[in-house]
Design an enzyme around this catalytic site. Structure first.
Site, PDB file in Angstrom:
ATOM      1  N   LYS A   9       5.103   7.341   7.101  1.00 32.32           N
ATOM      2  CA  LYS A   9       6.311   7.318   6.252  1.00 32.32           C
ATOM      3  C   LYS A   9       6.049   7.962   4.901  1.00 32.32           C
ATOM      4  O   LYS A   9       6.798   8.829   4.458  1.00 32.32           O
ATOM      5  CB  LYS A   9       6.777   5.877   6.070  1.00 32.32           C
ATOM      6  N   ASN A  10       4.998   7.518   4.213  1.00 34.66           N
ATOM      7  CA  ASN A  10       4.829   7.972   2.834  1.00 34.66           C
ATOM      8  C   ASN A  10       4.334   9.417   2.732  1.00 34.66           C
ATOM      9  O   ASN A  10       4.426  10.015   1.660  1.00 34.66           O
ATOM     10  CB  ASN A  10       3.944   6.993   2.053  1.00 34.66           C
ATOM     11  N   CYS A  26      12.209  -0.154  -2.557  1.00 36.74           N
ATOM     12  CA  CYS A  26      11.827  -1.562  -2.636  1.00 36.74           C
ATOM     13  C   CYS A  26      11.628  -1.961  -4.085  1.00 36.74           C
ATOM     14  O   CYS A  26      11.104  -1.199  -4.875  1.00 36.74           O
ATOM     15  CB  CYS A  26      10.533  -1.798  -1.870  1.00 36.74           C
ATOM     16  N   ARG A  73       8.875  -0.378 -12.009  1.00 37.31           N
ATOM     17  CA  ARG A  73       8.320   0.776 -11.296  1.00 37.31           C
ATOM     18  C   ARG A  73       8.526   2.027 -12.138  1.00 37.31           C
ATOM     19  O   ARG A  73       9.391   2.853 -11.869  1.00 37.31           O
ATOM     20  CB  ARG A  73       8.955   0.910  -9.909  1.00 37.31           C
ATOM     21  N   ASP A  84       0.228  -2.096   0.417  1.00 42.20           N
ATOM     22  CA  ASP A  84       1.297  -2.104   1.422  1.00 42.20           C
ATOM     23  C   ASP A  84       0.942  -2.918   2.665  1.00 42.20           C
ATOM     24  O   ASP A  84       1.764  -3.035   3.585  1.00 42.20           O
ATOM     25  CB  ASP A  84       1.675  -0.658   1.811  1.00 42.20           C
ATOM     26  N   ARG A  98      13.881   0.934   7.237  1.00 43.66           N
ATOM     27  CA  ARG A  98      13.551   2.030   6.322  1.00 43.66           C
ATOM     28  C   ARG A  98      12.181   2.615   6.620  1.00 43.66           C
ATOM     29  O   ARG A  98      11.920   3.773   6.324  1.00 43.66           O
ATOM     30  CB  ARG A  98      13.540   1.516   4.862  1.00 43.66           C
TER      31      ARG A  98
HETATM   32  N1  EPU Z   1       2.815   3.498 -12.381  1.00 41.32           N
HETATM   33  C1  EPU Z   1       2.981   3.712 -13.723  1.00 41.32           C
HETATM   34  N2  EPU Z   1       3.551   4.890 -14.133  1.00 41.32           N
HETATM   35  C2  EPU Z   1       3.951   5.845 -13.245  1.00 41.32           C
HETATM   36  C3  EPU Z   1       3.769   5.628 -11.882  1.00 41.32           C
HETATM   37  C4  EPU Z   1       3.199   4.427 -11.472  1.00 41.32           C
HETATM   38  O1  EPU Z   1       2.637   2.877 -14.546  1.00 41.32           O
HETATM   39  O2  EPU Z   1       4.452   6.897 -13.692  1.00 41.32           O
HETATM   40  C5  EPU Z   1       2.183   2.248 -11.924  1.00 41.32           C
HETATM   41  C6  EPU Z   1       3.152   1.403 -11.089  1.00 41.32           C
HETATM   42  O3  EPU Z   1       3.926   0.555 -11.887  1.00 41.32           O
HETATM   43  C7  EPU Z   1       2.194   0.657 -10.172  1.00 41.32           C
HETATM   44  C8  EPU Z   1       1.035   1.640  -9.967  1.00 41.32           C
HETATM   45  O4  EPU Z   1       1.133   2.585 -11.038  1.00 41.32           O
HETATM   46  O5  EPU Z   1       1.722  -0.482 -10.824  1.00 41.32           O
HETATM   47  C9  EPU Z   1       1.038   2.376  -8.646  1.00 41.32           C
HETATM   48  O6  EPU Z   1       2.261   3.081  -8.464  1.00 41.32           O
HETATM   49  P1  EPU Z   1       2.359   4.408  -7.606  1.00 41.32           P
HETATM   50  O7  EPU Z   1       2.983   5.459  -8.434  1.00 41.32           O
HETATM   51  O8  EPU Z   1       1.026   4.684  -6.968  1.00 41.32           O
HETATM   52  O9  EPU Z   1       3.389   3.980  -6.489  1.00 41.32           O
HETATM   53  P2  EPU Z   1       4.536   4.860  -5.869  1.00 41.32           P
HETATM   54  O10 EPU Z   1       4.096   6.269  -5.752  1.00 41.32           O
HETATM   55  O11 EPU Z   1       5.841   4.588  -6.532  1.00 41.32           O
HETATM   56  C10 EPU Z   1       3.709   4.654  -3.416  1.00 41.32           C
HETATM   57  C11 EPU Z   1       4.273   4.175  -2.119  1.00 41.32           C
HETATM   58  C12 EPU Z   1       4.366   2.651  -2.138  1.00 41.32           C
HETATM   59  C13 EPU Z   1       2.975   2.074  -2.407  1.00 41.32           C
HETATM   60  C14 EPU Z   1       2.385   2.675  -3.690  1.00 41.32           C
HETATM   61  C15 EPU Z   1       0.946   2.242  -3.934  1.00 41.32           C
HETATM   62  C16 EPU Z   1       5.729   5.998  -1.535  1.00 41.32           C
HETATM   63  C17 EPU Z   1       7.121   6.502  -1.384  1.00 41.32           C
HETATM   64  N3  EPU Z   1       5.604   4.750  -1.952  1.00 41.32           N
HETATM   65  O12 EPU Z   1       4.615   4.231  -4.421  1.00 41.32           O
HETATM   66  O13 EPU Z   1       4.760   2.307  -0.838  1.00 41.32           O
HETATM   67  O14 EPU Z   1       3.061   0.680  -2.558  1.00 41.32           O
HETATM   68  O15 EPU Z   1       2.402   4.115  -3.600  1.00 41.32           O
HETATM   69  O16 EPU Z   1       0.133   2.635  -2.865  1.00 41.32           O
HETATM   70  O17 EPU Z   1       4.775   6.702  -1.265  1.00 41.32           O
HETATM   71  C18 EPU Z   1       5.766   1.037   0.853  1.00 41.32           C
HETATM   72  O18 EPU Z   1       5.521   1.957   1.646  1.00 41.32           O
HETATM   73  O19 EPU Z   1       6.142  -0.102   1.214  1.00 41.32           O
HETATM   74  C19 EPU Z   1       5.601   1.271  -0.576  1.00 41.32           C
HETATM   75  C20 EPU Z   1       6.154   0.511  -1.503  1.00 41.32           C
END
Ligand code: EPU
Length: 423
Positions: A22-23, A117, A122, A308, A400
């Site tokens: 998915k991701n 989610c 975020r 996750d 999803r």
């Molecule tokens: N963060 C910041 N600033 C940013 C971006 C992130 O402070 O600009 C912080 C977030 O608040 C969090 C941490 O960094 O505490 C990690 O966030 P990250 O950006 O890595 O998460 P994401 O890219 O929004 C993806 C996956 C999530 C998964 C996370 C961590 C996708 C679409 N989503 O989210 O997947 O939990 O990486 O591995 O790739 C899921 O599949 O259920 C899911 C939520």
């Protein structure tokens, strides 16, 4: 409104095949529009997030055609808009990749702030910091949570240090930098398998990205990218979810079409708990023939234990012998599902980022709700182990991100059906 109805305590047996990640899919689909060409993407999972992104790309003028359940053709030559503010955009978190893709290709993007989610704050400050350092002007002041980004001419390369190793920021900057002028270096990059997969996809389109999978990624920007064909990697989290389903039901299942290396942190924990784990080239067999014992988990960026899989492993620890402690290090609030889990008779206490779980000898069926995607998976896992009948509603969250989940579980011997809520 639909829900899952599960009659628990069936030992799962047999083989389950894992779908595309998915991701990776939700990054690769938007990334395709950075190229002025036609991309063929194979091994896509049949999930709602993919459908939503296709709708969004269609609105931008790209022509998306599914040729079978898992193959998508994206004709990105026809993209004629940089405005992605439709409701479908807000539905999924990964819409933020449209910022990098549109900015990289056209020097302009207008994107509605992402949904997805909800487990605490975020932020996307690291994405925006990267774009700014590459020359973009960013306006977040408008109404209706829309971000406008624009660069005078073309983005330029930059040395970008990420304050947190964010998956999203790493991928977004990589996409934008693929067609920027000059060299971009991302320091403290995240290393998840889907980052490597997105880099491989972009390289297949003609990008020059090196170091994906390490914490320093170097991108030499190209003038233009072309189309091509790419196959998405298997889903690490879907695979882990089924491994845990096998473990909690005292089952013997083979999870095939996965990359065993991606599963190392989970495999190690399941072995510590007492499961027998047999690894092949592209499969893992889980045999769980006695009561499992407690263990401790700390979620971390890859190759650490994935956040996750935190709700799913918590459901498993709930029936292990002894007390386990789970520490959630990635998200500030990923325990919203705990109240639902308690309805099965789970004994757990939350102390800030820690969950202290006292294993019980058995769970009882319950009527629960999925509070997000992985929380929904945890509810299914608990229901599979529980005595009697359970129902899980809000399964749109599960749809999803998990392809054909009830068919796959039924094939393994679970008693699960999708029912209309009022039937
Ligand atoms: N963060 C910041 N600033 C940013 C971006 C992130 O402070 O600009 C912080 C977030 O608040 C969090 C941490 O960094 O505490 C990690 O966030 P990250 O950006 O890595 O998460 P994401 O890219 O929004 C993806 C996956 C999530 C998964 C996370 C961590 C996708 C679409 N989503 O989210 O997947 O939990 O990486 O591995 O790739 C899921 O599949 O259920 C899911 C939520």
């Amino acid at each position: 409104m639909e829900c899952f109805e599960i009659n628990g305590q069936k030992k799962l047996k047999g083989v389950v095949s894992i779908s595309g990640a998915k991701n990776a899919a939700v990054a690769i689909i938007p990334a395709a529009i950075v190229a002025n060409g036609v991309s063929v993407i194979e091994n896509l999972p049949a999930i709602e997030d993919v459908t939503s992104l296709m709708q969004t790309l269609d609105l931008l003028g790209a022509k998306c055609t599914m040729t079978d359940e898992s193959t998508l053709i994206i004709d990105a030559r026809k993209v004629n808009s940089c405005v992605a503010t439709d409701e479908s955009v807000r539905k999924i978190r990964a819409s933020y990749y449209l910022m990098g893709a549109l900015l990289g290709r056209f020097g302009r993007a207008e994107v509605a702030l992402p949904g997805g989610c909800n487990f605490g704050e975020r932020p996307i400050d690291q994405h925006l910091k990267g774009f700014r350092m590459m020359g973009a002007k960013i306006d977040t002041t408008g109404d209706d949570r829309i971000i406008k980004l624009e660069v005078n001419g073309r983005l330029h390369g930059a040395n970008i240090y990420l304050d947190v190793a964010s998956v999203g920021a790493t991928i977004n900057i990589m996409i934008a930098a693929a067609t920027a002028s000059g060299r971009t270096v991302i320091e403290n990059a995240a290393k998840e398998p889907h980052i490597v997969d997105t880099a491989n996809f972009l390289n297949m389109l003609g990008a020059n990205i090196k170091g994906a999978g390490t914490d320093v990624i170097r991108i030499n920007g190209m003038d233009r990218l072309h189309g091509g064909e790419y196959t998405i990697i298997p889903d690490q989290i879907e695979a882990g979810t089924y491994m845990i389903c096998g473990a909690i039901t005292g089952g013997d299942i083979t999870v095939k079409n996965l990359i065993p290396k991606h599963m190392d942190s989970l495999t190690a924990k399941l072995e510590e708990m007492g499961c027998r784990v047999i690894e092949g080239d592209d499969y893992i067999r889980i045999i769980s023939d006695s009561r499992l014992c407690a263990t401790n988990i700390k979620t971390m960026v890859y190759p650490g234990f994935p956040t996750d899989l935190q709700p799913q492993i918590t459901a498993l620890l709930a029936v292990a012998d002894g007390t386990s402690v789970v520490v959630e290090n990635v998200w500030e609030n990923r325990y919203q599902y705990i109240d639902e889990l308690k309805k099965f008779g789970v004994c757990v206490e939350i102390r800030g980022r820690e969950a202290v779980i006292k294993g019980v000898s058995g769970l009882k069926g319950a009527d629960v709700s999925a509070t997000d995607l992985r929380a929904g998976a945890a509810m299914i896992i608990a229901a599979l182990a529980a005595e009697g009948r359970s129902t899980i509603d809000n399964i749109r969250f599960i749809d999803r991100g998990y392809a054909n989940i009830e068919e796959k579980l039924r094939f393994l011997g679970a008693d699960i059906k999708r029912v209309s809520k009022n039937s």
